[in-house]
Design an enzyme around this catalytic site. Sequence first.
Site, PDB file in Angstrom:
ATOM      1  N   GLU A   1       0.805  -1.230   0.000  1.00 65.08           N
ATOM      2  CA  GLU A   1       0.000   0.000   0.000  1.00 65.08           C
ATOM      3  C   GLU A   1       0.837   1.278   0.000  1.00 65.08           C
ATOM      4  O   GLU A   1       0.846   2.032   0.990  1.00 65.08           O
ATOM      5  CB  GLU A   1      -0.925   0.001   1.220  1.00 65.08           C
ATOM      6  CG  GLU A   1      -1.904  -1.140   1.225  1.00 65.08           C
ATOM      7  CD  GLU A   1      -2.961  -1.011   2.318  1.00 65.08           C
ATOM      8  OE1 GLU A   1      -2.853  -0.114   3.173  1.00 65.08           O
ATOM      9  OE2 GLU A   1      -3.908  -1.808   2.293  1.00 65.08           O
TER      10      GLU A   1
ATOM     11  N   GLU B   1      -5.445  -8.512   1.087  1.00 68.47           N
ATOM     12  CA  GLU B   1      -5.944  -8.166   2.434  1.00 68.47           C
ATOM     13  C   GLU B   1      -7.424  -7.835   2.355  1.00 68.47           C
ATOM     14  O   GLU B   1      -7.864  -7.099   1.467  1.00 68.47           O
ATOM     15  CB  GLU B   1      -5.246  -6.929   3.018  1.00 68.47           C
ATOM     16  CG  GLU B   1      -3.859  -7.144   3.520  1.00 68.47           C
ATOM     17  CD  GLU B   1      -3.261  -5.883   4.153  1.00 68.47           C
ATOM     18  OE1 GLU B   1      -4.020  -4.983   4.575  1.00 68.47           O
ATOM     19  OE2 GLU B   1      -2.024  -5.803   4.199  1.00 68.47           O
TER      20      GLU B   1
END
Length: 458
Positions: free
Chosen positions: A169, A357
Amino acid sequence: MTEFTAGESDPNFKWGVSTAAYQTEGAILTDGKGLSIWDEFSNRPGKIYNGQNGNQACDFYHRYPEDLTIIQQLGIPNFRFSIAWSRVLPQGVGAPNQAGIDFYDRLIDSCLERSIEPWITLYHWDLPAILQQQGGWTNRDVIGWFTEYVELVASHFKDRVENWMVLNEPIVFTGAGYFLGIHAPGKRGMKNFSSAVHHAALCQAEGGRVIRDLHSSAQVGTTFSCSLVEPASSSRRDVRAAQRVDALLNRMFIEPSLGRGYPIDQLPALARLEKHMKSGDEELLKFDFDFIGLQCYTREVVRHSWSMPYLFARQVSPHKRGVPTTLMGWEVCEDSIYHILKNFHRRYHLKNIIITENGAAFADSVRCGEINDYERQQYLSNHIQACLRAKQEGIPLSGYFVWTLTDNFEWAEGYRPTFGLVHINFQTQKRIIKQSGYLYADLIQQYLKQPKGQNVNI
Ligand code: FCB
């Protein structure tokens, strides 16, 4: 019992669980480890909820055999974890720390002994602190530092690890760490942010190239956070605001890797990135990943706002909208993950997507030694169903990983938001598998043995 419709089974689908070094390992100065920016940041007063830090976290550094045994017991075939850069290279570059490398050797071997496939994330936000003293991600030298680190790790573990993710991320560690200052290293402002973004985007591609050169059969991916962004109204101004937020949250890091450059047309403030571009960078930003990891938790609803610099948009909080939320204050909305999968595929024609995720923090209570976390079970089964629906409709989705195995250190939020399939009592480090852990185990088993096209009942 919930009726769970999984569609056609795919025996190669990768079911897994994800973790990260700083959130779980603890042992921040053990066996020659150097400090990371998170070790420093979380030990500064006032940075983390209730003054907490990751100094001990889940003590995964010592307790990994127990945690891997839980993964094995639940029948979860894939385990994603990250390497702490400062454990293997305490000075960021230069002399490796053999004891740190040995730890990951033991971890990987213990996975393989239990028939658990290891998936490595190279960078999950814990830059060696010593490199931050030289500017960290804002210094273009980070490309050389990162390359050295990736070369060390990839050449050492390539004989046993096939699945690699370069960054976790990047929009979050650059945005929260170098623009808002609420994550390590606590820097603020557009100048820090724009340089950190460009250098992270270059490292994303360079890291991919290093792994592929050293390990030709590796599956090389990287991960992006993403959320469905919707305008609060159909007014032109709100629709434009949603496009800008979408460019920031969903497009900024994937598009340069695909050779499309930064989405400056959608978010003009990104023109500031050009100041950091050198000739040849457009080419260096590109890399053809074997898979794209998407990490989606919620949906964002936004409206136009003059008071937000650069973005001219603001979130309409889930609280104001009266929708259900998790302990993070994030809206529970499985449509988001479904539409994200559809939108990414429509836009970019990706060859292989993995949800690396997804999960939820809810308050848990231990009753008679058990944790019946009904909301998390609902969240997971609804989100998994949404993913499998997208897959059935032709999206090349090849895996799904729950965030996360055990309750852990949730960055600036400390230990309050509990995302785990496994509860930890942080005083005693005792683990208890939650009902959601058993539900996930059942679901995986049912899915993998399910005959084509039949419903799975859980
Ligand atoms: C993601 C992070 C992960 C965890 C979850 C809740 O943004 O990658 O480390 O904190 O959110």
